[in-house]
Design a protein around this motif. Structure first.
Motif, PDB file in Angstrom:
ATOM      1  N   THR A  74       0.810  -1.211   0.000  1.00 14.99           N
ATOM      2  CA  THR A  74       0.000   0.000   0.000  1.00 14.99           C
ATOM      3  C   THR A  74       0.844   1.262   0.000  1.00 14.99           C
ATOM      4  N   ILE A  75       1.849   1.312   0.877  1.00 14.90           N
ATOM      5  CA  ILE A  75       2.622   2.553   0.985  1.00 14.90           C
ATOM      6  C   ILE A  75       3.376   2.851  -0.309  1.00 14.90           C
ATOM      7  N   TRP A  76       3.678   1.793  -1.085  1.00 20.06           N
ATOM      8  CA  TRP A  76       4.407   1.980  -2.340  1.00 20.06           C
ATOM      9  C   TRP A  76       3.479   2.293  -3.501  1.00 20.06           C
ATOM     10  N   LEU A  77       2.225   1.953  -3.383  1.00 21.95           N
ATOM     11  CA  LEU A  77       1.274   2.257  -4.452  1.00 21.95           C
ATOM     12  C   LEU A  77       0.712   3.669  -4.340  1.00 21.95           C
ATOM     13  N   CYS A  78       0.933   4.318  -3.210  1.00 21.98           N
ATOM     14  CA  CYS A  78       0.480   5.705  -3.054  1.00 21.98           C
ATOM     15  C   CYS A  78       1.149   6.549  -4.131  1.00 21.98           C
ATOM     16  N   ARG A 103      10.162   5.863   3.784  1.00 23.62           N
ATOM     17  CA  ARG A 103      11.539   6.074   4.273  1.00 23.62           C
ATOM     18  C   ARG A 103      11.896   5.049   5.343  1.00 23.62           C
ATOM     19  N   MET A 104      10.968   4.803   6.264  1.00 27.56           N
ATOM     20  CA  MET A 104      11.214   3.818   7.321  1.00 27.56           C
ATOM     21  C   MET A 104      11.413   2.416   6.742  1.00 27.56           C
ATOM     22  N   ALA A 105      10.585   2.068   5.751  1.00 25.31           N
ATOM     23  CA  ALA A 105      10.674   0.730   5.148  1.00 25.31           C
ATOM     24  C   ALA A 105      12.017   0.521   4.464  1.00 25.31           C
ATOM     25  N   ILE A 106      12.492   1.546   3.741  1.00 28.99           N
ATOM     26  CA  ILE A 106      13.803   1.433   3.080  1.00 28.99           C
ATOM     27  C   ILE A 106      14.906   1.384   4.123  1.00 28.99           C
ATOM     28  N   LYS A 107      14.828   2.258   5.108  1.00 30.38           N
ATOM     29  CA  LYS A 107      15.859   2.323   6.151  1.00 30.38           C
ATOM     30  C   LYS A 107      15.993   0.989   6.879  1.00 30.38           C
ATOM     31  N   GLU A 108      14.873   0.346   7.141  1.00 32.04           N
ATOM     32  CA  GLU A 108      14.890  -0.909   7.892  1.00 32.04           C
ATOM     33  C   GLU A 108      14.891  -2.146   6.989  1.00 32.04           C
ATOM     34  N   VAL A 119      11.956  -1.330  -4.695  1.00 32.04           N
ATOM     35  CA  VAL A 119      13.295  -1.685  -5.186  1.00 32.04           C
ATOM     36  C   VAL A 119      13.818  -0.560  -6.075  1.00 32.04           C
ATOM     37  N   LEU A 120      12.958   0.003  -6.920  1.00 28.43           N
ATOM     38  CA  LEU A 120      13.346   1.123  -7.769  1.00 28.43           C
ATOM     39  C   LEU A 120      13.727   2.335  -6.912  1.00 28.43           C
ATOM     40  N   ALA A 121      12.922   2.646  -5.899  1.00 24.75           N
ATOM     41  CA  ALA A 121      13.209   3.785  -5.022  1.00 24.75           C
ATOM     42  C   ALA A 121      14.546   3.602  -4.301  1.00 24.75           C
ATOM     43  N   LYS A 122      14.800   2.406  -3.785  1.00 24.75           N
ATOM     44  CA  LYS A 122      16.048   2.136  -3.065  1.00 24.75           C
ATOM     45  C   LYS A 122      17.233   2.187  -4.017  1.00 24.75           C
ATOM     46  N   THR A 123      17.107   1.596  -5.194  1.00 24.90           N
ATOM     47  CA  THR A 123      18.187   1.602  -6.180  1.00 24.90           C
ATOM     48  C   THR A 123      18.496   3.027  -6.631  1.00 24.90           C
ATOM     49  N   LEU A 145      17.584  -6.866 -12.396  1.00 22.75           N
ATOM     50  CA  LEU A 145      18.425  -7.889 -11.759  1.00 22.75           C
ATOM     51  C   LEU A 145      17.899  -8.244 -10.363  1.00 22.75           C
ATOM     52  N   LYS A 146      17.340  -7.258  -9.675  1.00 23.17           N
ATOM     53  CA  LYS A 146      16.848  -7.490  -8.318  1.00 23.17           C
ATOM     54  C   LYS A 146      15.421  -8.034  -8.278  1.00 23.17           C
ATOM     55  N   THR A 147      14.655  -7.807  -9.355  1.00 27.48           N
ATOM     56  CA  THR A 147      13.246  -8.211  -9.294  1.00 27.48           C
ATOM     57  C   THR A 147      12.860  -9.294 -10.303  1.00 27.48           C
TER      58      THR A 147
END
Length: 188
Positions: A74-78, A103-108, A119-123, A145-147
């Motif tokens: 959900t948080i990524w589909l926003c 941000r919290m999800a990527i950080k953790e 994955v795109l946001a983190k990359t 490569l990651k997905t």
């Protein structure tokens, strides 16, 4: 013997610090004012694709379901369209809360691992924080490569056409002043 997985959480398993962390994030201060009217979910154009509608995410944050919220799609589909925020009768900054949760999800590292959006946001963040710039070809290649390796083969002909026409490059570009960039990212 068949094994069962317990889905109900005990009170002691909830993370109340998570609720406080979201409240202290920009825009999160109003989350306890939510009256669970569902207007946010009703106006969200993407809620039909979400695993939890925005109203439920707000309720789960308030109750401390950290793992479930940070690993949800959900948080990524926003799409940050602000419809929920504009229509909210309590003026809750739902879009800002979604940003904080991302941000919290990527950080953790708790985002859905094979789901392309986080994955795109983190990359993208990793590339920009390293070099100050991103290369579209490298970004897309790292994402696949990651997905999904199959997408590399499926789109290779199209990629080659773009490379031949000079519309795509694997060249790694860098900024000169990386110290200032790292200082800015640290403060953000």
């Amino acid at each position: 013997m068949e094994k069962f997985k317990r889905t109900i959480k005990y009170e002691s398993e909830l993370n109340r610090d998570f609720t406080k962390e979201v409240i202290n994030s920009p825009g999160g201060e109003g989350i306890l004012e939510c009256i669970q009217c569902g207007t946010c979910s009703g106006t969200c154009p993407l809620s039909i694709y979400m695993d939890y509608p925005p109203r439920r995410i707000i309720a789960m944050v308030r109750e401390g379901f950290k793992d479930e919220v940070l690993s949800s799609k959900t948080i990524w589909l926003c799409a940050s369209c602000y419809s929920c925020q504009v229509e909210c009768p309590q003026n809750i900054k739902i879009t800002y809360i979604m940003y904080a949760l991302k941000r919290m999800a990527i950080k953790e590292g708790k985002y859905p691992k094979k789901f392309q959006i986080p994955v795109l946001a983190k990359t993208f963040y990793d590339m920009v924080s390293k070099n100050g710039r991103q290369s579209e070809a490298r970004l897309v290649m790292n994402l696949w490569l990651k997905t999904s390796l199959l997408k590399i083969f499926k789109n290779s002909l199209f990629g080659l056409k773009l490379l031949n026409k000079g519309r795509l490059s694997f060249k790694e570009e860098k900024i000169k002043d990386k110290k200032t960039l790292k200082k800015l990212l640290k403060e953000a």
